[in-house]
Design a protein around this motif. Structure first.
Motif, short mmCIF file in Angstrom:
data_model
loop_
_atom_site.label_atom_id
_atom_site.label_comp_id
_atom_site.label_asym_id
_atom_site.label_seq_id
_atom_site.Cartn_x
_atom_site.Cartn_y
_atom_site.Cartn_z
N ALA A 1 -11.99 88.88 -24.84
CA ALA A 1 -12.45 87.83 -24.14
C ALA A 1 -11.84 86.55 -24.49
O ALA A 1 -11.52 85.87 -23.65
N PRO A 2 -11.35 86.14 -25.70
CA PRO A 2 -10.50 84.93 -25.79
C PRO A 2 -9.28 84.87 -25.03
O PRO A 2 -8.84 83.98 -24.38
N ARG A 3 -8.65 86.19 -24.91
CA ARG A 3 -7.36 86.12 -24.14
C ARG A 3 -7.66 86.00 -22.67
O ARG A 3 -6.93 85.30 -22.10
N LEU A 4 -8.74 86.60 -22.31
CA LEU A 4 -9.00 86.69 -20.71
C LEU A 4 -9.52 85.50 -20.47
O LEU A 4 -9.14 84.89 -19.36
N VAL A 5 -10.27 84.67 -21.33
CA VAL A 5 -10.89 83.13 -21.10
C VAL A 5 -9.64 82.38 -21.10
O VAL A 5 -9.47 81.39 -20.28
N ARG A 6 -8.71 82.52 -21.99
CA ARG A 6 -7.43 81.60 -22.04
C ARG A 6 -6.70 81.84 -20.61
O ARG A 6 -5.97 80.92 -19.98
N LEU A 7 -6.58 83.08 -20.06
CA LEU A 7 -6.04 83.53 -18.95
C LEU A 7 -6.69 82.58 -17.55
O LEU A 7 -5.97 82.08 -16.64
N GLY A 8 -7.99 82.60 -17.67
CA GLY A 8 -8.78 82.13 -16.76
C GLY A 8 -8.51 80.43 -16.73
O GLY A 8 -8.67 79.82 -15.84
N GLN A 9 -8.18 79.76 -17.73
CA GLN A 9 -7.92 78.51 -18.03
C GLN A 9 -6.74 78.01 -17.45
O GLN A 9 -6.50 76.63 -17.43
N ILE A 10 -5.70 79.08 -17.31
CA ILE A 10 -4.41 78.60 -16.74
C ILE A 10 -4.43 77.90 -15.60
O ILE A 10 -4.84 78.71 -14.54
N GLN A 11 -3.82 76.72 -15.42
CA GLN A 11 -3.50 75.90 -14.09
C GLN A 11 -2.06 76.00 -14.05
O GLN A 11 -1.29 76.21 -15.05
N PRO A 12 -1.43 75.69 -12.84
CA PRO A 12 -0.11 75.46 -12.51
C PRO A 12 0.66 74.69 -13.37
O PRO A 12 1.70 74.82 -13.85
N ARG A 13 -0.29 73.50 -13.90
CA ARG A 13 0.55 72.61 -14.90
C ARG A 13 0.39 72.80 -16.49
O ARG A 13 0.66 72.16 -17.21
N THR A 14 -0.28 73.93 -16.59
CA THR A 14 -0.68 74.23 -18.09
C THR A 14 0.34 74.53 -18.71
O THR A 14 1.43 75.50 -18.25
N ARG A 15 0.84 74.34 -19.81
CA ARG A 15 1.84 74.75 -20.61
C ARG A 15 1.56 75.91 -21.23
O ARG A 15 0.71 76.07 -22.14
N VAL A 16 2.38 77.14 -20.69
CA VAL A 16 2.35 78.32 -21.35
C VAL A 16 3.79 78.79 -21.30
O VAL A 16 4.21 78.77 -20.25
N SER A 17 4.06 79.65 -22.43
CA SER A 17 5.46 80.23 -22.45
C SER A 17 5.35 81.11 -23.49
O SER A 17 4.71 81.27 -24.50
N PHE A 18 6.64 81.96 -23.39
CA PHE A 18 6.83 82.98 -24.48
C PHE A 18 6.95 82.34 -25.88
O PHE A 18 6.45 82.65 -26.94
N SER A 19 8.02 81.14 -25.64
CA SER A 19 8.05 80.52 -26.80
C SER A 19 7.14 79.73 -27.41
O SER A 19 6.73 79.71 -28.61
N LYS A 20 6.43 79.21 -26.66
CA LYS A 20 5.02 78.50 -27.01
C LYS A 20 4.00 79.45 -27.93
O LYS A 20 3.27 79.12 -28.83
#
Length: 1001
Positions: free
Chosen positions: A444-463
């Motif tokens: 759930a925490p992973r999927l919730v995090r996915l659901g919160q991602i927006q185009p300007r959300t900072r997310v990446s492999f290195s982060k």
């Protein structure tokens, strides 16, 4: 009756003796026995341990000798074989010399051995003792072996009691049995999870261990008195009975003296404190992760498994041992298949294995005989039995343990049924929690995090790597070449590489090529580009490198020394990184080559524009290449698309820090970076990197790294199941194979070869947000259903030739029926790159969808089945033939290895041809072919089926029919069949019929 004077005198004497002895016990903690310990000298002092040598000789240390054949004065003498004894972490070194009558060192010395003992001391009294780790103990045992070898000039026997025996196993594997004649352990369990005392369920053991590691011992040590109390509480009835017996005999000093030192040892004198870090490490690796069973044990920066043990092993076990449960002790044979393992079973408890009458009469004489036998100077001991590596071992405690527990609890008014009932209740509770709460706690925490991602959300492999380095810095990030690279070390290396990239002019948004072998430097390179905000263009090591460099729009290529010349020949600047300690750049590469390893990161001043991990969800992160249609195509992957695959994989595969993912897929393939590496990082799991998929080293690396999840692409696992089965192939750690494209026949053979595992098949579009996963174990070949948090998908009707989505009377797309072919389209959650062809107004005005260009069917359960890509469909005059649908149907035949489908020009149009390779010795018949294809709709069946010697595969193991297609129609023969248009049966293709099918010249 009136007592007589003699009776009164005896009573007074008894009472007086009781009082005198009681006062002595109160004053001194016990009765004074006047027994002297065995003589020893401390040969070496180290901060971690002191090395004792018992019965030191006056002469040269390495020439201590023992007479042979009972001739004490004879000239035929041999050096005493040295034996190094290791105590448990919580028990003092005096366990090997509790009293003269039960002294291990004395018995072994008198039998002709040279006894040495490792003394860890009392950690709470040693400088830094309470900061000791499990690694410190294992390395100390290994160092002590080296010291004894140096002193005696020969290899040694290594023995350990309880946890000390576990140290011996770990040290032997750590040093690959170097300088070890044999291992001897006493009550040392290998599997603490599946063989807990009193049959406590494994789930309960792990739950309690996690709680203890996180909240009880994290930053806290365990004092010696508590260790002693815990030891006695493992059998409270026996401990209480011993105290009562002592009090009842307290008046009889002579009766107590023979056991007094043993009693005092168990009462607390023999126990020392445990350091908190060592306990936590032991609980994590031995109990929670079960590394002694599955492999991947970490000591310092080294990783190994007990399969690295090659010297002979003698495992002594107590049939009524409540700590070292016999079934857990016996597991050494299965996890150390290259060692010859013997067992000494004794009717004794845990302590009685090394102290007491049984030890004196059986244990030590047998150990001495064992050493003589291994040395070649005696016969095999009669009491030991050889243990076959493949022998079945009970996974639960033996009946004798349960009977012992039954008697103990009945003495307290309870029955062992209460224990069993409590265990069953706890097990049911854990199972219920798993069923209801596992996804809530982990996925759930992973999927919730996915659901919160927006185009300007900072997310990446290195982060994500940065987060791991902050939250679990000392955990293993990846394993490679027997070495462990922690998240903290990897994070530092990434930062240093970023400094090098900035120095040579790479900036955020630049496209930088990467062509490297799968190794730590390749992962660090990709992560460094991600941290900088550049786009990593993943280049396969192909002859078309110059074409791909141009197609990817790159001028700089990160590479290793092996590929540097190819990069410069292709016209790009080579930024060389990695290659190991003995790296050498090819001669003559001064021009166009920058050696990043020569840049000192401490001298680099970061520019003001630099911000680490700037990547936003909607921004491009990676560029991949594929060649499924004969020409190279680029596939751009955004940070959101990477995160979608990473978190989706971690959830579907249930990856946790206890998991180890074996990354066999090359990093230039999306499956490697998005699924294997991405899922592992998202789940906090360890990544085991391989130099390349090699079936010959597969078993060894699986054991060494403790792999639980194996990644694959297409038919890669076919290479495994084709190998002959060996007697040492027991791989208890693997629970899952995950990847994409596994043929259905290979899928079934994998499950047969590795029972108890399952296959998790993914489907993921590189440019669309769709991720399908087959979570079922009953549908080999299915691609499963969309993962929560991923894009909405639909199957729609399409034109069989052009692949265009068809519109209904209202102008909107028409959803397909159940079990009907349809084009898979997805509705992206966030924006897509402008280069991706978008479909508008598909189901309502203004909506946006993206076609995957792949054809699927959906069954009544909602599971999707891939039929093939639109470009690979063979268009015949009787309708479209879908390659994967046909290949899977033919692959269901036990006699078929691989199958492919391709189109061949014929006199009347395109013919669909299926080629198969054989599995086993049984012949394939026309009836077999017809029966297998009966599950395929008549119009979608191939025109011709033939048996070929080999079907080539690409570098990532995708069956490649292009070479077969180039040959045209197969020649007529006994293993070539054509479909009879009248009956639908497959019959032998004759030369006349073939000539009639051939296109005009």
């Amino acid at each position: 009756m009136i007592p007589t004077p003699d009776t009164l005198a005896a009573a007074i004497k008894t009472a007086t003796s009781f009082v005198v002895n009681a006062v002595e016990v109160v004053r001194f903690g016990g009765l004074q026995t006047d027994e002297e310990p065995a003589p020893f000298e401390i040969v070496v002092r180290r901060p971690m341990f002191r090395l004792r040598r018992y019965y030191p000789t006056a002469g040269d240390a390495d020439m201590a000798a023992v007479a042979v054949d009972g001739d004490p004065g004879g000239a035929d003498q041999r050096p005493r074989p040295p034996i190094v004894l290791v105590p448990p972490m919580m028990i003092s070194a005096e366990v090997w010399d509790v009293s003269p009558s039960t002294s291990a060192v004395t018995a072994l010395y008198e039998a002709g051995l040279d006894p040495w003992v490792i003394d860890f001391g009392a950690p709470d009294l040693e400088a830094g003792g309470l900061e000791r780790t499990l690694t410190d103990h294992v390395v100390a045992v290994s160092d002590a072996v080296d010291l004894v070898v140096e002193a005696t000039g020969r290899s040694v026997h290594l023995g350990g009691y309880s946890q000390g025996g576990m140290f011996c196993y770990q040290a032997a594997a750590y040093r690959r049995s170097r300088d070890l004649e044999s291992l001897v352990t006493f009550g040392s369990p290998i599997d603490w999870r599946g063989n807990a005392p009193l049959g406590i369920p494994e789930d309960v053991i792990v739950t309690v261990a996690r709680f203890a590691a996180q909240y009880v011992f994290n930053g806290h040590s365990l004092p010696g008195w508590m260790a002693s109390t815990g030891f006695r509480l493992l059998d409270p009835i026996k401990s209480a009975r011993a105290q009562v017996d002592f009090l009842r005999q307290l008046h009889n000093r002579e009766a107590l003296l023979g056991h007094e030192r043993q009693r005092r040892f168990l009462a607390g004198d023999g126990f020392v404190a445990w350091s908190g870090p060592a306990i936590v490490d032991m609980v994590q690796q031995v109990v929670i992760q079960n590394r002694m069973m599955v492999g991947g044990f970490v000591v310092g920066d080294r990783v190994f498994s007990l399969a690295d043990i090659t010297c002979p092993v003698l495992a002594a076990l107590g049939e009524v041992d409540e700590i070292g449960v016999p079934a857990g002790v016996r597991k050494i044979a299965s996890v150390a298949p290259r060692a010859t393992v013997y067992e000494l079973a004794l009717r004794a408890g845990h302590f009685g294995l090394v102290v007491g009458s049984t030890a004196a009469s059986i244990t030590w004489p047998t150990v001495a005989e064992w050493a003589d036998w291994i040395e070649g100077t005696g016969d095999r001991p009669e009491d030991i039995e050889h243990v076959d590596p493949g022998a079945e071992v009970e996974s639960s405690p033996t009946k004798t343990v349960m009977l012992a527990a039954d008697g103990a609890f009945q003495a307290a008014g309870l029955g062992v049924g209460v224990v069993r009932g409590a265990g069953k209740l706890a097990l049911n509770t854990v199972h219920t929690t798993r069923a209801l709460g596992f996804e809530a706690l982990n996925a759930a925490p992973r999927l919730v995090r996915l659901g919160q991602i927006q185009p300007r959300t900072r997310v990446s492999f290195s982060k994500l790597l940065t987060e791991r380095a902050r939250n679990q810095p000392d955990d293993a990030c990846f394993l490679f070449a027997d070495r462990v690279h922690t998240y903290a070390a990897v994070d530092t290396r990434i930062t240093n590489v970023v400094k090098g990239l900035i120095t040579v002019g790479v900036r955020q948004g630049d496209h930088v090529g990467v062509v490297m072998e799968t190794r730590p430097s390749a992962l660090v390179t990709i992560a460094a580009l991600s941290r900088l905000g550049a786009v990593a263009v993943l280049l396969p090591p192909t002859r078309s490198l110059s074409e791909l460099i141009h197609l990817g729009g790159v001028t700089d290529v990160m590479t290793d020394p092996e590929h540097a010349s190819r990069v410069t020949d292709a016209g790009a600047r080579a930024l060389v990184l990695g290659g190991g300690a003995e790296r050498e750049l090819p001669a003559g590469l001064d021009k166009g080559v920058v050696d990043l390893e020569r840049i000192d990161p401490d001298e680099v001043v970061l520019p003001r524009w630099y911000r680490p991990d700037p990547g936003r969800a909607g921004e491009p992160a990676f560029l991949f290449f594929s060649r499924s249609t004969g020409s190279w195509q680029s596939k751009l992957v955004t940070n959101h698309r990477w995160a979608l695959s990473a978190f989706g994989t971690a959830s579907a595969a249930r990856l946790t820090p206890e998991s180890t993912v074996y990354c066999l897929s090359p990093l230039h393939h999306p499956s490697g970076l998005l699924t294997a590496v991405g899922g592992a990082v998202a789940g906090g799991a360890r990544i085991a990197l391989s130099r390349g998929f090699d079936p010959a080293t597969f078993d060894e690396e699986i054991r060494r790294y403790g792999v639980t999840v194996v990644s694959y692409t297409w038919a890669m696992m076919r290479e495994l199941v084709r190998r002959p089965v060996t007697s040492c192939e027991s791989l208890p750690s693997i629970r899952l194979f995950m990847g994409s494209g596994m043929p259905r026949g290979v899928w079934r053979r994998v499950l047969e070869r590795y029972p108890g595992t399952r296959v998790l098949e993914f489907y993921a579009g590189t440019e669309a947000d769709v991720v399908l996963a087959n979570l079922s174990t009953t549908k080999p070949g299915a691609r499963g259903r969309p993962l929560p948090g991923t894009a909405e998908v639909q199957l729609v009707e399409f034109h069989p030739d052009s692949g265009a989505v068809l519109a209904g009377p209202d102008g909107y797309a028409v959803p397909t029926e159940v079990d009907a072919p349809g084009m898979l389209v997805s509705r992206p959650r966030i924006g897509v790159d402008a280069s991706v062809r978008q479909l508008r107004g598909v189901f309502r005005p203004g909506d946006t969808w993206v076609s995957t260009n792949d054809v699927f069917e959906r069954d009544r359960d909602g599971d999707f089945w891939l039929l093939g890509s639109a470009s690979s469909v063979v268009h015949t005059d009787h309708g479209p033939v879908y390659p994967i649908q046909v290949a899977d149907a033919l692959g269901d035949l036990p006699e078929v290895d691989l199958a492919v489908v391709y189109g061949v020009p014929g006199a009347g149009g395109t013919l669909a041809v299926a080629a198969v390779t054989k599995w086993g010795k049984d012949a394939i018949t026309a009836a077999d072919v017809g029966g297998a294809l009966a599950s395929v709709p008549a119009a979608a069946r191939p025109d011709i089926v033939h048996v070929v010697r080999d079907i080539p595969v690409t570098t990532w193991y995708r069956p490649d029919p292009s070479g077969l297609a180039a040959r045209g129609l197969p020649k007529a023969g006994p293993r070539v069949w054509i479909r009879d248009t009248d009956t639908g049966d497959y019959v032998r293709l004759t030369k006349d019929v073939r000539d009639g099918l051939a296109p005009p010249s």
